[in-house]
Design an enzyme around this catalytic site. Structure first.
Site, mmCIF file in Angstrom:
data_model
loop_
_atom_site.group_PDB
_atom_site.id
_atom_site.type_symbol
_atom_site.label_atom_id
_atom_site.label_comp_id
_atom_site.label_asym_id
_atom_site.label_seq_id
_atom_site.Cartn_x
_atom_site.Cartn_y
_atom_site.Cartn_z
ATOM 1 C CB THR A 93 8.479 -93.080 -29.880
ATOM 2 O OG1 THR A 93 7.480 -92.258 -30.201
ATOM 3 C CG2 THR A 93 9.055 -93.487 -31.269
ATOM 4 C CE LYS A 168 6.477 -91.277 -33.582
ATOM 5 N NZ LYS A 168 5.784 -90.222 -33.113
ATOM 6 C CE LYS A 243 12.671 -92.158 -28.882
ATOM 7 N NZ LYS A 243 11.713 -92.176 -27.603
#
Ligand code: NAD
Length: 294
Positions: A93, A168, A243
């Site tokens: 990611t 995402k 994050k």
């Protein structure tokens, strides 16, 4: 059988490499951490002492690394070492800008590339039930799918380079905000003398319905499998939620989007991980809300 190199054999990369071995692929792996190399070797992955050695004969390279700078640094080392036309699939990611830069560097070196971040966490990586959100040229996506099918249950084609990462972070911004909304509702319900189960029974079949409520319910009881039933252990770590919210907020800032609730969620999780065990499931945010006074 595909010759696959997996770079980054941590919590996610190792079980993905193991599932690729189980599916009959020829898998080599590399990680900077000696302990990760040992664990991978013990799990049946052929480990190499450096990234370039691991990708030298690869047809496909999967990277599963912490952040964008790690991916770009790794690509600078790996791209010249891989055979021409190798398919690079980054499952980390990372920020959309770095993902697009990684695609450009791969193309410049004569390779094909896909960004394919995942949802499903460590449990999904181990059980090969991950969902991949994939971005890239159509031909590269088609080439990646057979191997990804052995590591997950679904690959969603999101668009061109960087589109997987974009999907995402947008999804996880919804998740971060909705978990806080659900938690605030339960805490307000508690103060109003409302039973957890009663609120769940109403909201889960009414307009408050969402994944944060029906699958990852932040109070114990209504959903026996949710992390709240085991002191928030073993779920999606709050620090990883922070994050992902940070990536979403950077993108929102860069593109002039007033994501007010996303920013509030990012701020709340930033405070939370300063005081809490950072690896507890992100639904533990309900304790922070319970402790705060309005
Ligand atoms: P991790 O820290 O367990 O593993 C990362 C590994 O990469 C480490 O072992 C590290 O030594 C290695 N590494 C770093 N730089 C390297 C390099 N240049 N060459 C080789 N190895 C290198 O992290 P993780 O939990 O496996 O997460 C990996 C990625 O997956 C992250 O981007 C994370 O956001 C994403 N992700 C994680 C989860 C989860 O639940 N853990 C869920 C979804 C997505």
């Amino acid at each position: 059988m595909t010759r696959v190199a997996v770079i980054g054999l941590g919590n996610m990369g190792l079980p993905m490499a193991v599932n690729a071995v189980k599916a009959g692929h020829d898998v080599t792996g590399h990680d900077l951490a000696p302990a990760a190399l040992e664990a991978a070797s013990a799990a049946g992955v052929t480990v190499r002492a450096s990234g370039p050695e691991a990708v030298r004969a690869a047809e496909m390279v999967i990277t599963m690394l912490p952040a964008g700078r790690h991916v770009l640094e790794a690509y600078d080392e790996l791209l010249p070492a891989a055979p021409a036309g190798t398919l690079f699939v980054d499952c980390s990611t990372i920020d959309v800008t770095a993902a697009r830069a990684a695609h450009a560097r791969a193309a410049g070196a004569g390779h094909r590339s896909v960004d394919a971040p995942v949802s499903g966490g460590v449990v999904g990586a181990e059980a090969a039930t991950l969902t991949f959100m994939a971005g890239g040229e159509e031909a590269a996506l088609t080439a990646a799918e057979p191997v990804l099918a052995a590591l997950g249950k679904r690959t969603v084609r999101c668009g061109g380079p960087g589109a997987g990462q974009a999907a995402k972070i947008c999804n996880n911004m919804i998740l971060g905000v909705s978990m806080i909304a659900v938690s605030e509702a339960f805490v307000l319900g508690e103060r109003l003398g409302l039973d957890h189960q009663a609120l769940f029974d109403v909201a889960s079949t009414a307009s408050g319905q969402c994944w944060a409520l029906t699958t990852n319910c932040p109070v114990p009881g209504p959903v026996p499998t949710s992390p709240a039933n085991r002191d928030f252990q073993g779920g999606f770590a709050a620090q990883l939620m922070l994050k992902d919210l940070g990536l979403a907020m950077s993108a929102a800032y860069e593109h002039g989007v007033a994501a007010v609730l996303g920013q509030a969620a990012a701020d709340r999780y930033a405070r939370f991980v300063e005081t809490d065990d950072r690896v507890r499931d992100f639904s533990a945010i309900i304790e922070d809300i319970r402790g705060a006074t309005g």
